[in-house]
Write an enzyme that holds these catalytic residues in place. Structure first.
Site, PDB file in Angstrom:
ATOM      1  CE  LYS A  99      -3.782  -2.432   2.399  1.00  0.00           C
ATOM      2  NZ  LYS A  99      -4.553  -2.531   3.666  1.00  0.00           N
ATOM      3  CE1 TYR A 101      -9.141  -3.574   1.072  1.00  0.00           C
ATOM      4  CE2 TYR A 101      -8.451  -1.523   0.024  1.00  0.00           C
ATOM      5  CZ  TYR A 101      -8.153  -2.667   0.767  1.00  0.00           C
ATOM      6  OH  TYR A 101      -6.858  -2.895   1.180  1.00  0.00           O
ATOM      7  CG  ASN A 149      -3.325  -2.514   7.148  1.00  0.00           C
ATOM      8  OD1 ASN A 149      -3.234  -2.063   5.999  1.00  0.00           O
ATOM      9  ND2 ASN A 149      -4.317  -3.289   7.530  1.00  0.00           N
ATOM     10  CG  HIS A 181      -4.754  -6.570  -0.241  1.00  0.00           C
ATOM     11  ND1 HIS A 181      -5.946  -6.725   0.411  1.00  0.00           N
ATOM     12  CD2 HIS A 181      -4.782  -7.457  -1.280  1.00  0.00           C
ATOM     13  CE1 HIS A 181      -6.683  -7.648  -0.221  1.00  0.00           C
ATOM     14  NE2 HIS A 181      -5.993  -8.102  -1.246  1.00  0.00           N
ATOM     15  CD  GLU A 187      -8.236  -9.630  -3.410  1.00  0.00           C
ATOM     16  OE1 GLU A 187      -9.032  -9.445  -2.473  1.00  0.00           O
ATOM     17  OE2 GLU A 187      -7.056  -9.977  -3.244  1.00  0.00           O
TER      18      GLU A 187
HETATM   19  P1  DAT Z   1      -7.283  -7.282   5.608  1.00  0.00           P
HETATM   20  O1  DAT Z   1      -6.553  -6.155   4.920  1.00  0.00           O
HETATM   21  O2  DAT Z   1      -6.475  -7.837   6.747  1.00  0.00           O
HETATM   22  O3  DAT Z   1      -7.759  -8.337   4.656  1.00  0.00           O
HETATM   23  P2  DAT Z   1     -10.046  -6.362   5.730  1.00  0.00           P
HETATM   24  O4  DAT Z   1     -10.218  -6.998   4.383  1.00  0.00           O
HETATM   25  O5  DAT Z   1     -11.027  -6.717   6.787  1.00  0.00           O
HETATM   26  O6  DAT Z   1      -8.574  -6.654   6.299  1.00  0.00           O
HETATM   27  O7  DAT Z   1     -10.052  -4.770   5.582  1.00  0.00           O
HETATM   28  C1  DAT Z   1      -9.384  -4.172   4.510  1.00  0.00           C
HETATM   29  C2  DAT Z   1      -8.664  -2.965   5.005  1.00  0.00           C
HETATM   30  O8  DAT Z   1      -9.592  -2.020   5.531  1.00  0.00           O
HETATM   31  C3  DAT Z   1      -7.687  -3.220   6.139  1.00  0.00           C
HETATM   32  O9  DAT Z   1      -6.426  -3.662   5.681  1.00  0.00           O
HETATM   33  C4  DAT Z   1      -7.604  -1.880   6.785  1.00  0.00           C
HETATM   34  C5  DAT Z   1      -9.008  -1.328   6.607  1.00  0.00           C
HETATM   35  N1  DAT Z   1      -9.804  -1.558   7.814  1.00  0.00           N
HETATM   36  C6  DAT Z   1     -10.338  -2.747   8.208  1.00  0.00           C
HETATM   37  N2  DAT Z   1     -11.000  -2.613   9.363  1.00  0.00           N
HETATM   38  C7  DAT Z   1     -10.867  -1.299   9.723  1.00  0.00           C
HETATM   39  C8  DAT Z   1     -11.322  -0.527  10.823  1.00  0.00           C
HETATM   40  N3  DAT Z   1     -12.044  -1.061  11.804  1.00  0.00           N
HETATM   41  N4  DAT Z   1     -10.987   0.792  10.847  1.00  0.00           N
HETATM   42  C9  DAT Z   1     -10.255   1.348   9.859  1.00  0.00           C
HETATM   43  N5  DAT Z   1      -9.790   0.671   8.786  1.00  0.00           N
HETATM   44  C10 DAT Z   1     -10.096  -0.635   8.723  1.00  0.00           C
HETATM   45 MG    MG Z   2      -9.205  -8.315   3.219  1.00  0.00          MG
END
Ligand code: DAT
Ligand code: MG
Length: 132
Positions: free
Chosen positions: A11, A51, A114, A117, A128
């Site tokens: 990212k 997303y 973070n 991805h 994807e």
């Molecule tokens: P991952 O990236 O571990 O697959 P995810 O698919 O649930 O996690 O979410 C995608 C991204 O969205 C994640 O990397 C960071 C953001 N995100 C997820 N939960 C969040 C939250 N509670 N507050 C802010 N950003 C969040």
């Molecule tokens: Mg995810």
């Protein structure tokens, strides 16, 4: 499956902080094969599609803002169990819960920054990879 593939993306914060080499090194040293790599600036519409499952969440707008804020490194990695193992290499979504030794555990403190991805299932990996 030996030819399983995962979509892994560094990212914008990971690119800006100079973590491209570190991420590639961890996947390479594990034994996975890099089969595609592209650096690009992401269109808003592409970030929204990537997303789409999170579109009703309150953080969706800021998540999309973040992904379009600078170049990303889009990669396809191949190897046995690369989806599940890749998620282990990356660590938990929220860096506060990511174990030390994982990428997020070692390089991130905020869920909204973070670093990386990784696809969460073989089915989503296929979607994807086609999308990106
Ligand atoms: P991952 O990236 O571990 O697959 P995810 O698919 O649930 O996690 O979410 C995608 C991204 O969205 C994640 O990397 C960071 C953001 N995100 C997820 N939960 C969040 C939250 N509670 N507050 C802010 N950003 C969040
Ligand atoms: Mg995810």
């Amino acid at each position: 499956m030996a030819d399983e593939r995962s979509y892994i993306m560094i990212k914008p914060d990971g690119v800006q902080r100079g973590l491209i080499g570190e991420v590639i090194k961890r996947f390479e040293q594990k034994g996975f094969k890099l089969v595609g790599l592209r650096m690009l600036n992401v269109e808003r519409s592409l970030a929204e599609k990537h997303y789409a499952d999170l579109s009703s969440r309150p953080f969706f707008g800021s998540l999309v803002d973040y992904i379009v804020s600078g170049p990303v490194v889009a990669m396809v990695w191949e190897g046995r169990n690369v989806v599940v193992t890749g998620r282990k290499i990356i660590g938990a979504t929220n860096p506060a819960a990511s174990e030390p030794g994982t990428i997020r555990g070692d390089y991130a403190i905020e869920v909204g920054r973070n670093v990386i991805h990784g696809s969460d299932s073989v089915e989503n990996a296929q979607k994807e990879i086609a999308l990106w």
